[in-house]
Scaffold this motif. Structure first.
Motif, short mmCIF file in Angstrom:
data_model
loop_
_atom_site.label_atom_id
_atom_site.label_comp_id
_atom_site.label_asym_id
_atom_site.label_seq_id
_atom_site.Cartn_x
_atom_site.Cartn_y
_atom_site.Cartn_z
N ALA A 63 0.84 -1.21 0.00
CA ALA A 63 0.00 0.00 0.00
C ALA A 63 0.87 1.25 0.00
O ALA A 63 0.64 2.18 -0.78
N GLY A 64 1.86 1.29 0.85
CA GLY A 64 2.74 2.46 0.94
C GLY A 64 3.43 2.77 -0.37
O GLY A 64 3.50 3.93 -0.80
N GLU A 65 3.96 1.74 -1.01
CA GLU A 65 4.66 1.92 -2.29
C GLU A 65 3.73 2.45 -3.38
O GLU A 65 4.06 3.37 -4.11
N ILE A 66 2.55 1.85 -3.48
CA ILE A 66 1.60 2.25 -4.52
C ILE A 66 1.08 3.66 -4.25
O ILE A 66 1.05 4.50 -5.16
N LEU A 67 0.70 3.93 -3.03
CA LEU A 67 0.12 5.24 -2.71
C LEU A 67 1.16 6.35 -2.81
O LEU A 67 0.83 7.49 -3.15
N GLN A 68 2.42 6.04 -2.57
CA GLN A 68 3.48 7.03 -2.76
C GLN A 68 3.57 7.44 -4.22
O GLN A 68 3.78 8.61 -4.54
N LYS A 69 3.38 6.50 -5.13
CA LYS A 69 3.42 6.81 -6.56
C LYS A 69 2.26 7.74 -6.93
O LYS A 69 2.45 8.69 -7.69
N PHE A 70 1.07 7.51 -6.38
CA PHE A 70 -0.05 8.42 -6.62
C PHE A 70 0.30 9.82 -6.15
O PHE A 70 0.03 10.80 -6.83
N SER A 71 0.92 9.93 -4.98
CA SER A 71 1.32 11.24 -4.46
C SER A 71 2.38 11.89 -5.35
O SER A 71 2.30 13.08 -5.63
N ASN A 72 3.35 11.11 -5.80
CA ASN A 72 4.41 11.65 -6.65
C ASN A 72 3.84 12.22 -7.96
O ASN A 72 4.31 13.25 -8.44
N PHE A 73 2.86 11.54 -8.53
CA PHE A 73 2.24 11.99 -9.77
C PHE A 73 1.17 13.06 -9.52
O PHE A 73 0.61 13.60 -10.47
N ARG A 74 0.87 13.29 -8.26
CA ARG A 74 -0.19 14.25 -7.86
C ARG A 74 -1.55 13.86 -8.44
O ARG A 74 -2.31 14.70 -8.92
N VAL A 75 -1.81 12.57 -8.44
CA VAL A 75 -3.10 12.04 -8.87
C VAL A 75 -3.83 11.59 -7.61
O VAL A 75 -3.32 10.76 -6.86
N ARG A 76 -5.00 12.15 -7.40
CA ARG A 76 -5.78 11.80 -6.21
C ARG A 76 -6.51 10.48 -6.45
O ARG A 76 -6.83 10.14 -7.58
N LEU A 77 -6.76 9.76 -5.36
CA LEU A 77 -7.32 8.42 -5.45
C LEU A 77 -8.47 8.25 -4.47
O LEU A 77 -8.38 8.69 -3.31
N ALA A 78 -9.53 7.62 -4.93
CA ALA A 78 -10.62 7.18 -4.05
C ALA A 78 -10.78 5.68 -4.25
O ALA A 78 -10.92 5.21 -5.38
N ILE A 79 -10.73 4.95 -3.16
CA ILE A 79 -10.96 3.51 -3.19
C ILE A 79 -12.32 3.27 -2.56
O ILE A 79 -12.55 3.67 -1.41
N ILE A 80 -13.21 2.64 -3.30
CA ILE A 80 -14.57 2.39 -2.84
C ILE A 80 -14.66 0.96 -2.30
O ILE A 80 -14.25 0.01 -2.97
N GLY A 81 -15.17 0.85 -1.10
CA GLY A 81 -15.32 -0.48 -0.52
C GLY A 81 -15.94 -0.43 0.86
O GLY A 81 -16.32 0.62 1.35
N ASP A 82 -15.99 -1.60 1.46
CA ASP A 82 -16.49 -1.73 2.83
C ASP A 82 -15.27 -2.00 3.71
O ASP A 82 -14.77 -3.12 3.78
#
Length: 119
Positions: A63-82
């Protein structure tokens, strides 16, 4: 995999729709964020079911590795779930802290995800 485009408050958001898991590894996450970024989207909506369950075990670092890439690219993310089903205190704390800054969002519905990504 299909990409549905949503435009909310002049924000282009990609909703990723797939029947199976599309993120099984760190590399899959990197590839997805790069592909979406170069299509000029500001945010991405993903469904929990399309992400490996290993993502939600923080000890392995996926999770940390993937989410860091989203931050680096400045692309916001929403994960939908329970996310109530996760009993680990660390994942509950991680979700709570992530939702504070609006860069990475864990939400219950598409509407909530679009709202958070367009603010």
């Amino acid at each position: 995999m299909k990409i549905k485009t949503h435009t909310v408050n002049n924000t282009r958001i990609a909703e990723v729709i797939a029947e199976n898991s599309i993120i099984e590894s760190i590399e899959d996450g990197f590839q997805l964020v790069a592909d979406i970024y170069y299509q000029d989207f500001d945010g991405i909506v993903l469904y929990e079911k399309n992400i490996t369950p290993l993502f939600f075990n923080l000890k392995n670092g996926i999770a940390g590795e993937i989410l860091q890439k989203f931050s680096n690219f400045r692309v916001r993310l929403a994960i939908i779930g329970d996310f109530e089903k996760y009993e680990s205190k660390s994942i509950k704390d991680f979700i709570f802290e992530s939702n504070k800054n609006l860069q990475i969002n864990f939400v219950n519905s598409l509407e909530e995800g679009l709202r958070r990504l367009s603010n």
